[in-house]
Design a protein around this motif. Structure first.
Motif, PDB file in Angstrom:
ATOM      1  N   ALA A  61       4.055  -2.058   9.258  1.00 19.18           N
ATOM      2  CA  ALA A  61       4.261  -2.329  10.679  1.00 19.18           C
ATOM      3  C   ALA A  61       3.230  -3.327  11.181  1.00 19.18           C
ATOM      4  O   ALA A  61       3.539  -4.232  11.971  1.00 19.18           O
ATOM      5  CB  ALA A  61       4.198  -1.035  11.477  1.00 19.18           C
ATOM      6  N   LEU A  62       2.015  -3.200  10.667  1.00 23.36           N
ATOM      7  CA  LEU A  62       0.959  -4.131  11.057  1.00 23.36           C
ATOM      8  C   LEU A  62       1.324  -5.557  10.648  1.00 23.36           C
ATOM      9  O   LEU A  62       1.121  -6.509  11.408  1.00 23.36           O
ATOM     10  CB  LEU A  62      -0.359  -3.708  10.416  1.00 23.36           C
TER      11      LEU A  62
ATOM     12  N   PHE B  10       3.831  -6.885  13.017  1.00 22.45           N
ATOM     13  CA  PHE B  10       3.161  -7.215  14.268  1.00 22.45           C
ATOM     14  C   PHE B  10       2.444  -8.554  14.149  1.00 22.45           C
ATOM     15  O   PHE B  10       2.545  -9.417  15.020  1.00 22.45           O
ATOM     16  CB  PHE B  10       2.182  -6.076  14.605  1.00 22.45           C
ATOM     17  N   LEU B  11       1.749  -8.718  13.042  1.00 23.50           N
ATOM     18  CA  LEU B  11       1.045  -9.977  12.800  1.00 23.50           C
ATOM     19  C   LEU B  11       2.030 -11.143  12.875  1.00 23.50           C
ATOM     20  O   LEU B  11       1.796 -12.149  13.559  1.00 23.50           O
ATOM     21  CB  LEU B  11       0.354  -9.927  11.434  1.00 23.50           C
TER      22      LEU B  11
ATOM     23  N   THR C 251       0.819  -1.215   0.000  1.00 22.04           N
ATOM     24  CA  THR C 251       0.000   0.000   0.000  1.00 22.04           C
ATOM     25  C   THR C 251       0.845   1.252   0.000  1.00 22.04           C
ATOM     26  O   THR C 251       0.365   2.317  -0.360  1.00 22.04           O
ATOM     27  CB  THR C 251      -0.886   0.022   1.250  1.00 22.04           C
ATOM     28  N   GLY C 252       2.092   1.128   0.459  1.00 21.49           N
ATOM     29  CA  GLY C 252       2.925   2.321   0.552  1.00 21.49           C
ATOM     30  C   GLY C 252       2.804   3.031   1.880  1.00 21.49           C
ATOM     31  O   GLY C 252       3.432   4.063   2.086  1.00 21.49           O
ATOM     32  N   PHE C 253       1.959   2.512   2.758  1.00 23.82           N
ATOM     33  CA  PHE C 253       1.828   3.132   4.081  1.00 23.82           C
ATOM     34  C   PHE C 253       2.674   2.365   5.098  1.00 23.82           C
ATOM     35  O   PHE C 253       2.493   1.152   5.278  1.00 23.82           O
ATOM     36  CB  PHE C 253       0.369   3.129   4.546  1.00 23.82           C
TER      37      PHE C 253
ATOM     38  N   VAL D  69       3.173 -11.811  16.443  1.00 25.21           N
ATOM     39  CA  VAL D  69       2.156 -12.500  17.242  1.00 25.21           C
ATOM     40  C   VAL D  69       2.094 -13.971  16.861  1.00 25.21           C
ATOM     41  O   VAL D  69       2.024 -14.862  17.721  1.00 25.21           O
ATOM     42  CB  VAL D  69       0.791 -11.815  17.049  1.00 25.21           C
TER      43      VAL D  69
ATOM     44  N   ARG E 109       2.613   2.308   8.231  1.00 27.01           N
ATOM     45  CA  ARG E 109       1.859   1.695   9.319  1.00 27.01           C
ATOM     46  C   ARG E 109       1.305   0.342   8.910  1.00 27.01           C
ATOM     47  O   ARG E 109       1.193  -0.577   9.728  1.00 27.01           O
ATOM     48  CB  ARG E 109       0.714   2.612   9.741  1.00 27.01           C
ATOM     49  N   ASN E 110       0.995   0.233   7.629  1.00 29.16           N
ATOM     50  CA  ASN E 110       0.488  -1.029   7.110  1.00 29.16           C
ATOM     51  C   ASN E 110       1.547  -2.119   7.202  1.00 29.16           C
ATOM     52  O   ASN E 110       1.272  -3.249   7.588  1.00 29.16           O
ATOM     53  CB  ASN E 110       0.081  -0.819   5.659  1.00 29.16           C
TER      54      ASN E 110
END
Lengths: 168, 639, 100
Positions: free
Chosen positions: B622-623, B626-627, B615-617, B630, B619-620
């Motif tokens: 980073a998510l 994180f996934l 997406t280029g974001f 976890v 934060r995306n």
């Protein structure tokens, strides 16, 4: 008594952290981060880490947060954030966070902490002095990481100057 | 000093580093000071080590110098360790001493060259490599020195890289050496597999228990090591690089031929004699190849017109002698000849260099002549060298060559055939050495008018090493004066502890008259060769041409070096080139390109689909991290 | 004495809050502060474990973490300033090109 203190200070720390994440204004976030750090410093004291607690307040809540506030005000951004452009990001993040928390609580059993008990019992620390003992450890067993830290700080200073300076 | 001997190889390395980084800026005086100084100090240190060694009782002359743990991977433990023992000490002295004289000579010879600092950097590196090689304490350090020597020879032979011939010669030396090095590397690996260690002590001490005499493993190891030796020391079939090595500056040829590089193979065989002793077949291969190479190269040297090329074939021939010696178990004699050869071959090359220097780079002996009066210093130095290599009685070559011939005859591993080939080679050697003297310095001058005016004696920086080497070439033989002539064979008894385990007892039983008789025969052969040279090139200068016409086929065969370069070209190079063409033009386009393009297309297609994830974001992303965290944590918790 | 698992759970809660903050906030400065929250949560774990095991090594490591955090803040804030200077914003969603 100790448990009551832990619960109340812990609650303040959690509130502070939630404040950092939820408050709209960055200045408010910073202030609530300071709250969180001071509360943690109290917890550190309860954990027999007097030296770390003081350093936490002086360096973290003091110096670092002043730097933060300084930058926030220097940039002087509008308080509002832009519209969320990633559908599902927030829901997904919170769901994953909950999952992580569940995992951490599952794992947070004392019997999952392996390792032999060391010699630094409360009595001994009270006798030798927390600052003295930590200092001795820092300059004996950990002297190499300690020296490396100075290199790291030097590099960080140079890096910060290079990045923030308009023209070199 | 004995336990500080590691300084000796370090010194030239420091010199090389200094000259590499500062040489171009600090001027020629500084460069020559650093280069000669470090090698001079290394020689001084070697002499000190040598003196310290002689003070110890004969059985304890061994100093181990562990430097640090180098490689530690499971069972594979290698230390970077050096050692000094009589064999190393002799090699240290020869290498650093002759190299020092060549360094001094080079300051005069290369004075006008643009790459002055680069030249001395390589030269110092070369000396470092060789010193490392002879002081190594295990096979891996030996291998490092071995490879560094190959690298330095490549750099120096191709020193004048603007000239295609020089660049080609450098590559040829490197590639041919590589063939040998592969054998050597395999041998080292096999040693590790067999003994579980690469330390000399472990291997040599364990060899007699672990390997039976004549066992396949021992033979394989030693033959593989010998393949390496044929590459470095220019023996059949890997000698082809050495004649071309003369494309480098002449002092480099002197260095390669005399002090460093080619002696590595002889040293290595002598060093690993404990293994070779267990493989009689390998030893006979070594002796046979040595004898054949000696004779074969000497025949080629007979007809060469180029003085450096002639000397190159002579080196191959003399190296053949050394391998003949070590092949019949006469290790000390081999090292003795290595030493005297270092003296007189360095002398001959430096003498040839002086001639070239005087004639502006001319190397064709047919265009020289009559230089005796114009270059008296060079002349006398060259004559001493030529007589020494010919085996003129009393000069160094006589004693060392005689020691080899005697042992080739008398040793249980030797035999009359090996001795006869050595003897014939001696006669040929005397012939071509004197031929060079007569063609270059005697007779009518065949110089061009221009060259004639240019002729001058070399500067003192070149004359001095010549003089010193001439003295060494004349007197070096008395290091190993044989018992039969009332000497004490000082070198042999000094080396004896190293080679103790296989004392040649058979020699003691031989009648003393035999040794004297053989000596007389060798002298006769030498004089025969000299006399023929005199007859053909002084008394009847038209005779060689007539003889060449009479024996046209043989002459062409020799002049073209038995067509070996052409045979190698046809058998090895051409098929490889053809294969490369096929791979380059057919295989490459059809298969490789096809696969590559196919991979590219697949990636492009899947990328077009996967692009949606990007997406280029930040934060995306980073998510996603994180996934992943976890999931990984969950896996370790609930597995 | 408070059981060590309470400290660990508190630390986990703080860590999770920090993580979620990083993922949902768009102001780079706030994201940065969330990282500080996470670092502090980890420090708490170190200290609690050290206390539980009667060891001072945890405290030394926390000191090292503090230094690293200080260095990180210095460089990070400088980065944010530099980004703000070239892009006029500290919104990470606006900074989505590798090259400007």
């Amino acid at each position: 008594m100790e448990l009551a203190l832990f619960l109340s200070v812990g609650a303040i720390a959690i509130l502070g952290a939630v404040g950092v994440v939820t408050l709209r204004n960055a200045v408010h976030s910073a202030l609530s981060l300071i709250t969180n750090m001071v509360a943690l410093a109290v917890l550190f004291l309860m954990l027999n880490a007097q030296f770390v607690a003081i350093v936490q307040i002086i360096v973290y809540a003091g110096a670092v947060m002043v730097l933060f506030l300084f930058v926030i005000m220097l940039l002087g951004e509008k308080a509002q954030e832009s519209r969320e452009r990633l559908p599902g990001q927030r829901v997904f993040a919170i769901a994953l966070g909950a999952l992580l928390l569940a995992e951490i609580i599952y794992v947070a059993q004392p019997n999952l902490l392996p390792g032999l008990p060391g010699k630094a019992t409360t009595d001994m620390v009270a006798q030798g002095g927390n600052v003295q003992l930590v200092g001795r450890l820092l300059l004996s067993d950990y002297v190499f990481p300690f020296e490396l830290t100075s290199v790291l700080l030097l590099v960080a200073i140079v890096g910060a100057v290079v990045l923030a300076k308009r023209k070199l | 000093m004995l336990y500080q001997a590691w300084i000796i190889p370090i010194l030239p390395l420091l010199g090389a580093a200094t000259n590499a980084f500062l040489g171009a800026r600090l001027g020629k005086r500084f460069v020559s000071l650093v280069a000669c100084g470090t090698v001079g100090l290394a020689f001084w240190g070697s002499a000190w080590v040598f003196a310290d060694l002689t003070r110890l009782p004969a059985g304890e002359r061994l100093a181990m110098l562990p430097m640090y743990q180098w490689i530690s991977a499971g069972d594979f433990q290698v230390n970077f360790a050096l050692q000094v023992d009589p064999l190393s000490a002799v090699m240290l002295l020869v290498v650093s001493g002759v190299s020092f004289l060549i360094h001094v000579y080079s300051t005069g010879y290369m004075a006008e060259d643009r790459g002055y600092a680069r030249y001395f950097t390589y030269l110092n590196l070369f000396v470092f490599s060789m010193l490392l090689l002879v002081t190594a304490n295990n096979f891996l350090v030996l291998y490092v020195g071995w490879e560094l020597v190959g690298l330095c020879s490549y750099l120096l032979i191709g020193f004048w890289y603007e000239r295609k011939a020089a660049a080609d010669a450098g590559k040829k030396a490197f590639i041919v050496n590589r063939v040998g090095d592969l054998g050597f590397a395999l041998g080292v690996m096999l040693i590790f597999v067999t003994f579980g260690s690469l330390d000399y002590q472990d291997v040599f001490a364990g060899a007699p228990q672990m390997l039976a005499v004549g066992s396949v493993t021992a033979t394989t190891i030693t033959l593989l090591l010998f393949v390496g030796a044929t590459g470095k020391s220019a023996q059949i079939p890997l000698y082809v690089w050495l004649p071309d090595a003369m494309e480098g500056p002449t002092p480099v040829s002197a260095l390669i031929h005399a002090a460093t590089m080619v002696t590595a193979g002889v040293y290595m065989v002598a060093r690993t004699h404990a293994l070779f002793e267990l493989a009689p077949f390998s030893l006979s291969v070594v002796a046979t190849i040595g004898a054949v190479t000696a004779f074969y190269a000497a025949t080629i040297a007979l007809v060469q017109a180029d003085i450096k090329r002639m000397l190159a074939y002579s080196t191959i021939s003399q190296l053949g002698y050394m391998f003949l010696a070590v092949g019949v178990g006469a290790y000390a004699a081999g090292i003795f000849h290595l030493t005297t050869h270092a003296f007189f071959k360095a002398l001959l090359f430096l003498g040839a260099g002086s001639v070239m220097h005087a004639l502006g780079g001319e190397t064709n002996m047919l265009k020289m002549g009559g230089l005796r009066l114009k270059l008296p210093v060079t002349y006398w130095a060259f004559v001493v060298g030529a007589l020494a290599i010919s085996g003129f009685p009393g000069l160094s070559g006589f004693f060392s060559k005689d020691a080899i011939l005697w042992q080739a005859f008398a040793s249980p591993r030797g035999g009359i055939a090996l001795w006869a080939m050595g003897l014939a080679t001696g006669a040929l050697t005397a012939f071509y050495a004197l031929r060079a003297v007569f063609l270059t310095f005697h007779g009518e001058s065949r110089l061009t008018w221009e060259a004639e005016r240019h002729v001058h004696e070399p500067p003192s920086s070149m004359a001095l090493p010549l003089g010193l080497l001439a003295a060494l070439a004349a007197l070096g033989g008395y290091l190993g004066l044989p018992h039969i002539l009332g000497g004490s064979d000082a070198l042999g008894s000094f080396l004896a502890p190293v080679f103790l385990d296989q004392a040649n007892t058979a020699l003691e039983t031989q009648a003393p008259g035999n040794e004297l008789g053989l000596m007389g025969l060798a002298v006769l052969a030498a004089f025969l060769g000299m006399g023929l040279a005199w007859y053909f090139y002084l008394a009847r200068p038209e005779a060689p041409g007539a003889l060449a016409r009479r024996l046209g086929g043989l002459y062409a065969l020799l002049a073209n070096k038995y067509y070996v370069d052409e045979i190698y070209g046809g058998l090895v190079v051409q098929p490889l080139v053809a294969l490369a063409h096929f791979l380059g033009e057919g295989f490459e386009i059809a298969v490789i390109d096809g696969v590559v393009n196919g991979v590219g297309r697949t990636v492009a297609a899947s990328g077009a689909w996967l692009r949606r994830l990007q997406t280029g974001f930040v934060r995306n992303y980073a998510l996603s991290i994180f996934l992943g965290a976890v999931i990984v944590l969950g896996y370790f918790l609930f597995r | 004495m408070v059981p060590v698992s309470y400290y660990l759970i508190l630390s986990g809660i703080l860590f999770t809050i920090g993580t979620v903050g990083i993922l949902v906030r768009r102001n780079a400065l706030v994201i940065f502060m969330s990282i500080e929250v996470m670092l502090n949560a980890v420090n708490l774990t170190f200290l609690a474990a050290g206390r539980y095991l009667n060891s001072l090594d945890g405290q030394v490591i926390v000191l090292l973490v503090l230094t690293v955090a200080a260095a990180e803040v210095a460089v990070g804030l400088a980065l944010i300033v530099a980004i703000f200077r070239s892009r006029g914003t500290t919104d990470v969603d606006e900074v989505n090109l590798l090259k400007w």
